[in-house]
Each structure stands twice: as C-alpha cells, then as structure tokens.
Design a protein around this motif. Structure first.
Motif, mmCIF file in Angstrom:
data_model
loop_
_atom_site.group_PDB
_atom_site.id
_atom_site.type_symbol
_atom_site.label_atom_id
_atom_site.label_comp_id
_atom_site.label_asym_id
_atom_site.label_seq_id
_atom_site.Cartn_x
_atom_site.Cartn_y
_atom_site.Cartn_z
ATOM 1 N N GLY A 106 76.706 39.894 58.948
ATOM 2 C CA GLY A 106 76.340 39.716 57.555
ATOM 3 C C GLY A 106 75.514 40.836 56.962
ATOM 4 N N LEU A 107 75.208 41.858 57.756
ATOM 5 C CA LEU A 107 74.347 42.952 57.297
ATOM 6 C C LEU A 107 75.152 44.237 57.163
ATOM 7 N N VAL A 108 75.059 44.869 55.974
ATOM 8 C CA VAL A 108 75.698 46.166 55.744
ATOM 9 C C VAL A 108 74.628 47.147 55.276
ATOM 10 N N CYS A 109 74.920 48.440 55.430
ATOM 11 C CA CYS A 109 73.855 49.420 55.238
ATOM 12 C C CYS A 109 74.418 50.791 54.912
ATOM 13 N N VAL A 110 73.645 51.576 54.164
ATOM 14 C CA VAL A 110 73.943 52.982 53.924
ATOM 15 C C VAL A 110 72.690 53.784 54.243
ATOM 16 N N ALA A 111 72.858 54.936 54.891
ATOM 17 C CA ALA A 111 71.716 55.750 55.301
ATOM 18 C C ALA A 111 72.008 57.221 55.066
ATOM 19 N N ALA A 112 70.936 57.999 54.986
ATOM 20 C CA ALA A 112 71.060 59.454 54.847
ATOM 21 C C ALA A 112 69.961 60.119 55.665
ATOM 22 N N ALA A 131 73.427 52.516 60.705
ATOM 23 C CA ALA A 131 73.687 53.658 59.827
ATOM 24 C C ALA A 131 72.618 54.718 60.020
ATOM 25 N N LEU A 132 71.371 54.296 60.225
ATOM 26 C CA LEU A 132 70.283 55.236 60.476
ATOM 27 C C LEU A 132 70.575 56.088 61.707
ATOM 28 N N GLY A 133 71.011 55.440 62.775
ATOM 29 C CA GLY A 133 71.296 56.161 64.003
ATOM 30 C C GLY A 133 72.431 57.146 63.837
ATOM 31 N N LYS A 134 73.466 56.741 63.129
ATOM 32 C CA LYS A 134 74.590 57.648 62.900
ATOM 33 C C LYS A 134 74.157 58.849 62.072
ATOM 34 N N ALA A 135 73.334 58.600 61.038
ATOM 35 C CA ALA A 135 72.858 59.692 60.185
ATOM 36 C C ALA A 135 72.054 60.707 60.997
ATOM 37 N N LEU A 136 71.244 60.211 61.929
ATOM 38 C CA LEU A 136 70.423 61.099 62.744
ATOM 39 C C LEU A 136 71.243 61.816 63.811
ATOM 40 N N LEU A 137 72.098 61.085 64.495
ATOM 41 C CA LEU A 137 72.884 61.681 65.575
ATOM 42 C C LEU A 137 73.893 62.692 65.042
ATOM 43 N N ALA A 138 74.417 62.451 63.848
ATOM 44 C CA ALA A 138 75.409 63.352 63.270
ATOM 45 C C ALA A 138 74.876 64.770 63.137
ATOM 46 N N HIS A 190 75.304 52.708 46.522
ATOM 47 C CA HIS A 190 73.949 53.247 46.607
ATOM 48 C C HIS A 190 73.873 54.526 47.435
ATOM 49 N N ALA A 191 75.038 55.082 47.781
ATOM 50 C CA ALA A 191 75.069 56.282 48.610
ATOM 51 C C ALA A 191 74.359 57.457 47.932
ATOM 52 N N GLN A 196 84.171 60.612 65.326
ATOM 53 C CA GLN A 196 84.838 60.778 64.035
ATOM 54 C C GLN A 196 83.903 60.375 62.895
ATOM 55 N N GLN A 197 83.178 59.285 63.085
ATOM 56 C CA GLN A 197 82.240 58.857 62.054
ATOM 57 C C GLN A 197 81.096 59.854 61.889
ATOM 58 N N LEU A 198 80.619 60.412 62.996
ATOM 59 C CA LEU A 198 79.541 61.394 62.920
ATOM 60 C C LEU A 198 79.994 62.637 62.149
ATOM 61 N N ASP A 199 81.210 63.069 62.388
ATOM 62 C CA ASP A 199 81.743 64.223 61.657
ATOM 63 C C ASP A 199 81.836 63.912 60.167
ATOM 64 N N LYS A 200 82.188 62.679 59.836
ATOM 65 C CA LYS A 200 82.285 62.264 58.435
ATOM 66 C C LYS A 200 80.901 62.253 57.790
ATOM 67 N N VAL A 201 79.890 61.878 58.543
ATOM 68 C CA VAL A 201 78.517 61.873 58.017
ATOM 69 C C VAL A 201 78.097 63.288 57.636
ATOM 70 N N VAL A 202 78.397 64.249 58.489
ATOM 71 C CA VAL A 202 78.064 65.642 58.194
ATOM 72 C C VAL A 202 78.784 66.098 56.924
ATOM 73 N N GLU A 203 80.009 65.648 56.754
ATOM 74 C CA GLU A 203 80.821 66.048 55.598
ATOM 75 C C GLU A 203 80.309 65.415 54.303
ATOM 76 N N THR A 204 79.934 64.137 54.342
ATOM 77 C CA THR A 204 79.576 63.416 53.113
ATOM 78 C C THR A 204 78.078 63.325 52.864
ATOM 79 N N GLY A 205 77.274 63.454 53.921
ATOM 80 C CA GLY A 205 75.832 63.352 53.778
ATOM 81 C C GLY A 205 75.273 61.950 53.921
ATOM 82 N N VAL A 206 76.139 60.950 54.118
ATOM 83 C CA VAL A 206 75.675 59.572 54.278
ATOM 84 C C VAL A 206 76.417 58.889 55.422
#
Length: 256
Positions: A196-202, A138-145, A229-230, A176-186
């Motif tokens: 077993g690991l899930v995550c939210v990032a901004a 999630a960290l990488g997607k938040a940064l790359l977005a 927790h978004a 598509q996910q990167l575009d969604k990150v820009v739209e939602t902020g997370v």
C-alpha cells in the motif's frame, strides 16, 4: 580495521548495537541473549554505560540514553545536512501533507536520519535511525544509482532482501532501474517496502555528482501518485545539494 572481539570497546559496541530502531527498552535477559556475552560481562558493561549516560535504566529495562543523541547531533556531516535539508523537507511536506524522508546509505541499507509526517500520513516501516534494504526503497535506489560501480556490484551480488511480493530481488532488473534513475534523476518504489506504500525519491549530489543523501515523499496508493511529485522532489534535492556546496565553498574561504 576490525575490532578485537575481546576488547572492551567491542563489547560496548555489541551492547549498543543490540538495540533495534523499534525497541522501547530491553530487559537484562534479552540484552544478554542478543549480545551473546556472558551475564557478568553484560552486567558490567551495561552498568558502565548507564553511569556514562549512554544507556538509561527505567523500571528494570535498559534504553539508549539521550547522551547518545547529543553525540550524534555533534557529528558535523549529519548536523550540517540536517540543518540544510530541514527547510526543504518541511516545504515538501506542506506541498503534499505526505511522509517526507531524508536518508543515507550504508552498504546495502538505507538509514533514515529525518522524517516529517502529519496526522493523515500513511503508516510506514521507517523510523529515524532505522534501516531498510536499498532494493526495497526509492531512497536506496536513488543512492545506489549514483554510487561507484564497485559499490553497485557489491550490492547487486546480494543477497537482495525481499520485503513484499513486489520487492525487486533480480540483480539484472534492479540494475536497469538504477540506470533509469541516473537518466531521469528520480527513483520510484511501488509497494516494494510495504504493501500500500508508494514513493518517489531523488539523490542529493555533491559537485562531483557523488551521492550525499536522498530525500523522498511516500504516500498511500491509489491516493498518492509519485510521478506527480517527481519534479518537486528533484528540485528540493538539487537545492539541498547546491546549499551544501555553497556552505563548503565558504568554509574553505574562511567566510563561515
């Protein structure tokens, strides 16, 4: 400009970069194997680095020296970022008692620069100074977005590393996910970096909306629901960005 492979500095960098985030020490033979340098060269360079305090030698094994950590902490950008971000990271941890990260992006990888975790925290593949592919976190997607289009394209052209069966390796789906990150902020990660690991990032953005860093909360499924927790992660990232901008403005005015 690339270093001359025959230069002393290039050989020093090969020795230092031979150490991975999970290494607790490397024997001479392993150090020589990883660098591919002649034994005499490795022996000379390693001994010089020990003398300089950049490597330690304990029971015949080489370890990265504490002086490297001291030098790293003097890097102004990372030091200021850590000083500003730490209270926000600790606050997120106190709210959730889950694993909280701060990371930067280098090319197609994220580099972890801070981690806050307690006794009940899930095991994660992250280590301070360690790396993970941007498409698996999630960290990488938040940064790359929020990166420039040329940087996005360079990563999307791959190859995109697969870490689990759920890692996104299709460039179109990742975009598509990167575009969604820009739209939602997370950004979200659902067992893409580790089972077993899930995550939210901004992302932490500067006043020009360029990514400075990213923060995240990670937990075990199904106990942890990242969508719950978004808002907290987004608010903390915005707080870090605003504080960094305020410090920079004061510094320009000569008030710090």
């Amino acid at each position: 400009m690339a270093l001359d492979p025959a230069s002393v500095l290039a050989k020093v960098m090969r020795v230092l970069h031979a150490f991975g985030a999970d290494d607790h020490g490397l024997g001479f033979a392993e150090l020589q194997r990883r660098t591919g340098l002649p034994k005499a060269t490795v022996h000379r360079v390693a001994n010089d680095l020990v003398e300089a305090g950049l490597l330690d030698r304990v029971d015949g094994a080489f370890h990265l020296g504490s002086h490297l950590f001291e030098l790293g902490m003097r890097a102004s950008v990372e030091r200021t970022l850590l000083e500003v971000a730490t209270p926000f990271l600790e606050d997120l941890y106190e709210r959730t008692h889950e694993v909280v990260h701060l990371a930067l992006r280098e090319g197609s990888e994220v580099v972890y620069v801070a981690k806050v975790a307690g006794h009940r925290a899930i095991r994660t593949p992250s280590r301070i100074g360690g790396r993970m592919p941007v498409n698996a976190t999630a960290l990488g997607k938040a940064l790359l977005a929020h990166a420039g289009e040329e940087e996005r394209i360079a990563v999307l052209r791959g190859p995109l590393e697969r870490r689990t069966a759920r890692t996104i390796t299709a460039p179109g789906r990742l975009r598509q996910q990167l575009d969604k990150v820009v739209e939602t902020g997370v950004a979200y990660e659902f067992e893409e970096g580790a089972p077993g690991l899930v995550c939210v990032a901004a992302p932490v953005l500067d006043p020009q909306d360029r990514p400075v860093a990213a923060i995240s909360i990670s937990g075990a499924t199904p106990r942890f629901r990242p969508t719950d927790h978004a808002a907290s992660v987004h608010a903390a990232a915005a707080g870090i960005g605003a504080t960094l901008a305020r410090r920079a403005a004061l510094a320009e005015e000569g008030l710090t």
